[in-house]
Motif scaffolding. Structure first.
Motif, short mmCIF file in Angstrom:
data_model
loop_
_atom_site.label_atom_id
_atom_site.label_comp_id
_atom_site.label_asym_id
_atom_site.label_seq_id
_atom_site.Cartn_x
_atom_site.Cartn_y
_atom_site.Cartn_z
N ASP A 1 0.80 -1.22 0.00
CA ASP A 1 0.00 0.00 0.00
C ASP A 1 0.84 1.27 0.00
OD1 ASP A 1 -2.48 -1.25 -0.01
OD2 ASP A 1 -2.54 -1.45 2.17
N VAL A 2 2.15 1.15 -0.09
CA VAL A 2 3.02 2.32 0.06
C VAL A 2 2.72 3.39 -0.99
CG1 VAL A 2 5.39 3.13 -0.28
CG2 VAL A 2 4.93 1.27 1.29
N LYS A 3 2.69 3.00 -2.24
CA LYS A 3 2.48 4.00 -3.30
C LYS A 3 1.16 4.72 -3.13
CE LYS A 3 2.57 4.66 -8.30
NZ LYS A 3 2.77 4.01 -9.63
N LYS A 4 0.11 3.95 -2.86
CA LYS A 4 -1.21 4.57 -2.68
C LYS A 4 -1.21 5.49 -1.47
CE LYS A 4 -4.80 1.93 -1.58
NZ LYS A 4 -5.97 1.06 -1.75
N ALA A 5 -0.59 5.05 -0.38
CA ALA A 5 -0.56 5.86 0.84
C ALA A 5 0.19 7.17 0.62
CB ALA A 5 0.08 5.07 1.98
N LEU A 6 1.36 7.09 -0.02
CA LEU A 6 2.15 8.30 -0.27
C LEU A 6 1.38 9.29 -1.14
CD1 LEU A 6 5.71 6.81 -0.94
CD2 LEU A 6 4.97 8.06 1.08
N ASN A 7 0.74 8.79 -2.19
CA ASN A 7 -0.01 9.67 -3.07
C ASN A 7 -1.23 10.26 -2.38
OD1 ASN A 7 0.90 9.79 -6.13
ND2 ASN A 7 1.44 7.76 -5.35
N THR A 8 -1.88 9.45 -1.55
CA THR A 8 -3.04 9.93 -0.80
C THR A 8 -2.64 11.06 0.13
OG1 THR A 8 -4.16 7.78 -0.91
CG2 THR A 8 -4.80 9.26 0.88
N LEU A 9 -1.57 10.87 0.89
CA LEU A 9 -1.14 11.88 1.85
C LEU A 9 -0.58 13.12 1.15
CD1 LEU A 9 0.53 9.61 4.55
CD2 LEU A 9 -1.71 10.70 4.63
N HIS A 10 0.12 12.90 0.06
CA HIS A 10 0.65 14.06 -0.68
C HIS A 10 -0.48 14.91 -1.23
CE1 HIS A 10 2.98 16.37 -3.67
NE2 HIS A 10 4.00 16.13 -2.87
N GLU A 11 -1.49 14.25 -1.75
CA GLU A 11 -2.67 14.98 -2.23
C GLU A 11 -3.34 15.75 -1.10
OE1 GLU A 11 -5.80 13.28 -5.16
OE2 GLU A 11 -6.59 12.88 -3.16
N ARG A 12 -3.41 15.13 0.06
CA ARG A 12 -4.10 15.76 1.19
C ARG A 12 -3.35 16.96 1.74
NH1 ARG A 12 -6.36 18.33 3.90
NH2 ARG A 12 -7.82 17.98 5.60
N PHE A 13 -2.01 16.90 1.77
CA PHE A 13 -1.24 17.94 2.45
C PHE A 13 -0.47 18.89 1.53
CE2 PHE A 13 -1.68 14.63 5.75
CZ PHE A 13 -2.22 15.41 6.76
N PHE A 14 -0.34 18.56 0.24
CA PHE A 14 0.52 19.39 -0.60
C PHE A 14 -0.11 19.89 -1.90
CE2 PHE A 14 3.67 17.10 1.93
CZ PHE A 14 4.49 18.15 2.32
N GLU A 15 -1.21 19.34 -2.31
CA GLU A 15 -1.68 19.62 -3.66
C GLU A 15 -2.85 20.59 -3.70
OE1 GLU A 15 -1.99 16.02 -6.02
OE2 GLU A 15 -0.36 15.13 -4.87
N GLU A 16 -2.88 21.53 -2.78
CA GLU A 16 -3.90 22.58 -2.75
C GLU A 16 -5.30 21.99 -2.89
OE1 GLU A 16 -2.87 25.37 -5.76
OE2 GLU A 16 -1.01 25.98 -4.78
N ASN A 17 -5.47 20.86 -2.22
CA ASN A 17 -6.76 20.18 -2.18
C ASN A 17 -7.28 19.74 -3.55
OD1 ASN A 17 -7.05 20.35 0.63
ND2 ASN A 17 -7.74 22.47 0.47
N VAL A 18 -6.36 19.59 -4.53
CA VAL A 18 -6.76 18.97 -5.79
C VAL A 18 -6.81 17.47 -5.58
CG1 VAL A 18 -6.13 18.52 -8.20
CG2 VAL A 18 -5.80 20.81 -7.22
N LYS A 19 -7.97 16.89 -5.78
CA LYS A 19 -8.18 15.47 -5.50
C LYS A 19 -8.14 14.69 -6.81
CE LYS A 19 -11.33 12.47 -2.88
NZ LYS A 19 -12.59 12.46 -2.10
N GLN A 20 -7.30 13.67 -6.86
CA GLN A 20 -7.20 12.84 -8.05
C GLN A 20 -8.19 11.69 -7.96
OE1 GLN A 20 -3.84 9.88 -9.29
NE2 GLN A 20 -3.19 11.91 -9.97
N LEU A 21 -9.01 11.53 -8.99
CA LEU A 21 -9.94 10.41 -9.08
C LEU A 21 -9.48 9.49 -10.20
CD1 LEU A 21 -13.37 12.29 -8.82
CD2 LEU A 21 -12.00 11.33 -6.97
N ASN A 22 -9.32 8.21 -9.90
CA ASN A 22 -8.82 7.24 -10.87
C ASN A 22 -9.95 6.31 -11.28
OD1 ASN A 22 -5.91 7.96 -10.89
ND2 ASN A 22 -6.09 7.50 -8.72
#
Length: 815
Positions: A446-467
């Motif tokens: 789950d590492v990749k998913k977790a890192l991307n989830t947290l990066h989105e939450r804390f660094f990406e100006e609340n831009v949420k990626q939907l796959n």
């Protein structure tokens, strides 16, 4: 004075070494330099392999040695003019002969000692530094060579020696008294004991060498030149959106490097921290980029989280049992065993009840750690007062790091909530008293998913990626993809949603692209895909394991509907226009709704009723607000409404049905619409969403089709039977005309009972003027008693159905 360190990738080959030379030349024009270099790229691993093979008495060690020799000789031949090669060639051959002798000795005795291994591994830096010194000199750089072994003194803890800073400082101070060239070149990683034995400073020790020099010489800056442009907010190989951190504190850098940020070796920071010498991480291949500056204090631009890091290949060891409670010395014994056996503990957590201790260690140490701990507590284990150590492998640690985290409330909640929504199970949590780090142990997968989830939450100006993983690209699916392409920019700019199509499938082919499929040529990509397989489609989604994953079903296929449960169980949201699942047995419908709640994965099917009309959403809001549905009256088939609005004395019934099919208003099999099954499913779904436990066979179906039409097996035979019974359909029309009414296919739900059927609607009724393919729903509730809540609009067609699916995607994005 500046200290510059160039790592293995920076000196991996002749082309890279030339880039290093350019950087040194430019810097030397303005500053005196100490340059520290690592071994040529990959050489340290080759040295380690050759020593291991020799110790195992495998003659293939000689082949590995030959590779090492060849690599260095080729670099000399390419870098240095032939007339200037003799000195360095003579040195290389002499040192390589000594290295070969050491390996031969390991082969003969069948082992390597830590002392011998330090001698062998040190050759990487010794050889590379001599080559690079000769190259610099040949290029006209005023460069002197300094042997780090004569200057940096350590104890005899071979493999990771401890530096004698006082003696090292004296040696380096003496060097300063001598007239120095503009550039002094040092091999990294290597040192020597007071008695003169070769030692090493641990893997990553070239960074440490540079830091020792910088601190001893009071350098103005320590520059670490590597293959990335600084420390990133997360590993850029796993998180494509990661950005370089321009400025970071020593403490933050140490936390990030401890938890896997490999740009800098953790001990590097300590020598320069005491003297507050800044560290600048720079990219050898993009020297003009800013990189990262590590200093004493930074404001962090008010960001509470500065970076997200991780360590893979972690094992959890748990010691627990009732015999631990209230017994002094258990922890001491536990950690003493690990210390004596030289096993490093990465993370610690202990229950406040004293019932258990849990630690994380490198996976390579797990077996030994369990064995030693079980031996230490063998007596308590034999009495069943303590259980044998329990080991969990294939784990990883993720960590949020930031000096300002302590000043912001709710960070842990945001972290764990974001991970939970994406089915990332947290096994262990740890937070230091400084509140600079929040760590969690998760599954390695789950590492990749977790890192991307947290990066989105804390660094990406609340831009949420939907796959999105889309099954079905026919009429509705194709319109849906076109709408996504058209609105992609709008969604990102206005709704902060980055929607990506990761996979597509039709009945023949399926195609996956983890970085996102180009919607400008999706048909071409799909045509080149592999054979479609619904189970393999799911397995691939699960393996890719992306955050905010949504399975989109644009089919009317029962086999596809039967797969929804496995998606929801893996926290993959489901959006569907396929009515089969929600109108199947109530037990299955209820299970899907429960799975959606249990795994925090939305299960949305707005288009099951009314295509793009917000019928189900409105119904949910009524129920959620405490209202109760008492009665529903509706025209729910856009296709049937289209058929009866266009059927008259001038047109045959069969031709109107064919037109409805051609324009995409009916199901692929139009009998589903005309038989009333489709409408039955829709009123059933509305009844269930209203809170009633109803089955499909509880609904009364007053079919207007002759029995022969209902028994047909395919669309062709169905159309033939409609033509055969045209007199029957004409009679239905004439009866309505005589009664000043219009034919409408009506669904009703009243007091727990439901029915569907063709009715003659008088002029005063709200359904009378329902034109085209429109749907209408009248909700009678405890609040809407005399005047119902009415929803009316287009209820069929690929375009509006696609827009309804799109709306459900946006609902999930805002979830």
């Amino acid at each position: 004075m500046k200290v510059l360190k160039f790592g293995g990738t920076s000196v991996a080959n002749t082309e890279n070494i030339q880039l290093v030379k350019n950087i040194v030349q430019q810097e030397a024009a303005h500053h005196k330099l100490c340059v520290v270099v690592s071994a040529l790229g990959g050489v340290t691993d080759l040295l380690l392999d050759s020593a291991f093979l020799a110790s195992q008495q495998q003659e293939t060690y000689q082949k590995t040695f030959n590779l090492i020799e060849k690599k260095h000789l080729e670099v000399v031949k390419k870098l240095i003019p032939i007339q200037q090669q003799s000195t360095v060639m003579s040195f290389l051959k002499q040192e390589l002969n000594t290295l070969e002798t050491l390996l031969d000795g390991a082969f003969l005795i069948g082992e390597t000692t830590p002392k011998l291994l330090d001698k062998v591994l040190g050759y990487g830096e010794l050889l590379s530094s001599k080559i690079i010194h000769s190259y610099f000199t040949a290029e006209g750089i005023s460069c002197s060579y300094k042997d780090s072994r004569q200057l940096i003194k350590t104890n005899t803890q071979f493999g990771k020696a401890l530096v004698d800073f006082e003696l090292t400082q004296q040696n380096l101070t003496q060097q300063l008294k001598e007239k120095a060239n503009q550039v002094s070149l040092f091999p990294g990683f290597v040192a020597s004991s007071v008695s003169g034995d070769s030692t090493t400073l641990g893997r990553g020790g070239s960074d440490y060498t540079a830091a020792i020099l910088a601190a001893a010489l009071n350098a103005e800056v320590l520059e670490i030149w590597t293959d990335v442009s600084g420390m990133f907010t997360a590993n850029p190989k796993l998180v494509k959106q990661a950005i370089a951190i321009e400025e970071i504190s020593y403490q933050e850098a140490m936390e990030l490097s401890h938890f896997g940020a490999k740009v800098i070796y953790p001990p590097t920071i300590q020598p320069v921290l005491e003297k507050e010498i800044p560290i600048h991480i720079k990219n050898t291949f993009l020297p003009k980029e800013k990189g990262t500056v590590i200093t004493k204090n930074t404001n962090g631009k008010n960001r509470p989280v500065r970076g997200i890091s991780h360590i893979e290949n972690i094992s959890l060891l748990s010691l627990e049992g009732p015999g631990m409670v209230g017994i002094p010395g258990i922890s001491k014994r536990f950690f003493e065993v690990l210390s004596v056996n030289n096993i490093s503990v990465v993370l610690i957590t202990q229950a406040s009840s004293e019932h258990s201790i849990c630690i994380a260690v490198d996976s390579k140490d797990a077996v030994k750690a369990k064995e030693m701990l079980d031996q230490s507590f063998a007596y308590e284990i034999s009495l069943k007062r303590i259980h044998p150590v329990f080991v969990e492998n294939d784990q990883a640690i993720i960590a949020l790091v930031g000096d300002n985290m302590k000043n912001h409330q709710g960070l842990s909640g945001k972290m764990f909530s974001a991970l939970g929504k994406n089915n990332v199970n947290i096994r262990v949590i740890a937070q230091g008293a400084s509140e600079r780090n929040i760590s969690a142990v998760i599954k390695k997968e789950d590492v990749k998913k977790a890192l991307n989830t947290l990066h989105e939450r804390f660094f990406e100006e609340n831009v949420k990626q939907l796959n999105l993983f889309v099954m079905g690209v026919g009429n509705v699916g194709a319109k849906f993809l076109n709408q996504i392409q058209q609105q992609k920019k709008f969604l990102k700019e206005n709704l902060k949603l980055n929607v990506r199509i990761i996979a597509l499938s039709n009945s023949r082919k399926m195609y996956f692209q983890e970085g996102g499929i180009s919607l400008q040529k999706w048909e071409e990509s799909l045509s080149q895909g592999e054979k479609a397989d619904k189970q393999l489609f799911f397995e691939k989604i699960k393996k890719i394991n992306l955050r905010n994953s949504i399975f989109v079903d644009n089919t009317a296929n029962k086999l596809i509907a039967d797969t929804y449960a496995q998606y929801l169980k893996n926290s993959i949201s489901v959006v569907t226009c396929n009515k089969i699942a929600s109108s199947s047995a109530y037990e299955n419908y209820a299970e899907l709704k429960q799975l959606s709640r249990d795994y925090n994965a939305p299960f949305l099917f707005e288009t099951n009723v009314g295509a793009g009309l917000p019928i189900i959403d409105t119904l949910k809001n009524l129920i959620a607000s405490g209202d109760k549905i008492t009665k529903i009256q509706a025209v729910l088939s856009g296709s049937l409404n289209f058929v009866f609005n266009n059927f008259d004395e001038d047109r045959e019934f069969v031709n109107v049905v064919k037109q409805a099919q051609a324009e995409g208003y009916t199901e692929p099999d139009p009998k589903i619409d005309l038989s009333g099954i489709d409408v039955m499913r829709k009123i059933l779904i509305l009844a269930r969403e209203s809170g009633y436990q109803l089955e499909l066979d509880h609904i009364q179906n007053k079919s207007f089709l002759p029995e022969e039409c209902l028994k047909t097996k395919n669309a062709e035979d169905f159309f033939k039977s409609l033509e055969t019974h045209k007199a029957h359909f004409n009679q239905l029309f004439e009866s309505a005309q005589q009664n000043n009414s219009r034919l409408k296919y009506v669904a009703q739900f009243d007091n727990g009972k439901a029915s569907v059927g063709l009715e003659e609607i008088p002029a005063a009724h709200p359904f009378y003027n329902l034109d085209g393919k429109d749907n209408i729903v009248l909700f009678y509730t405890e609040r809407y008693v005399d005047q119902p809540l009415i929803i009316k609009g287009a209820g069929a067609g690929a375009e509006v159905t696609a827009s309804g699916i799109f709306a459900d995607i946006i609902r999930i994005g805002n979830y």
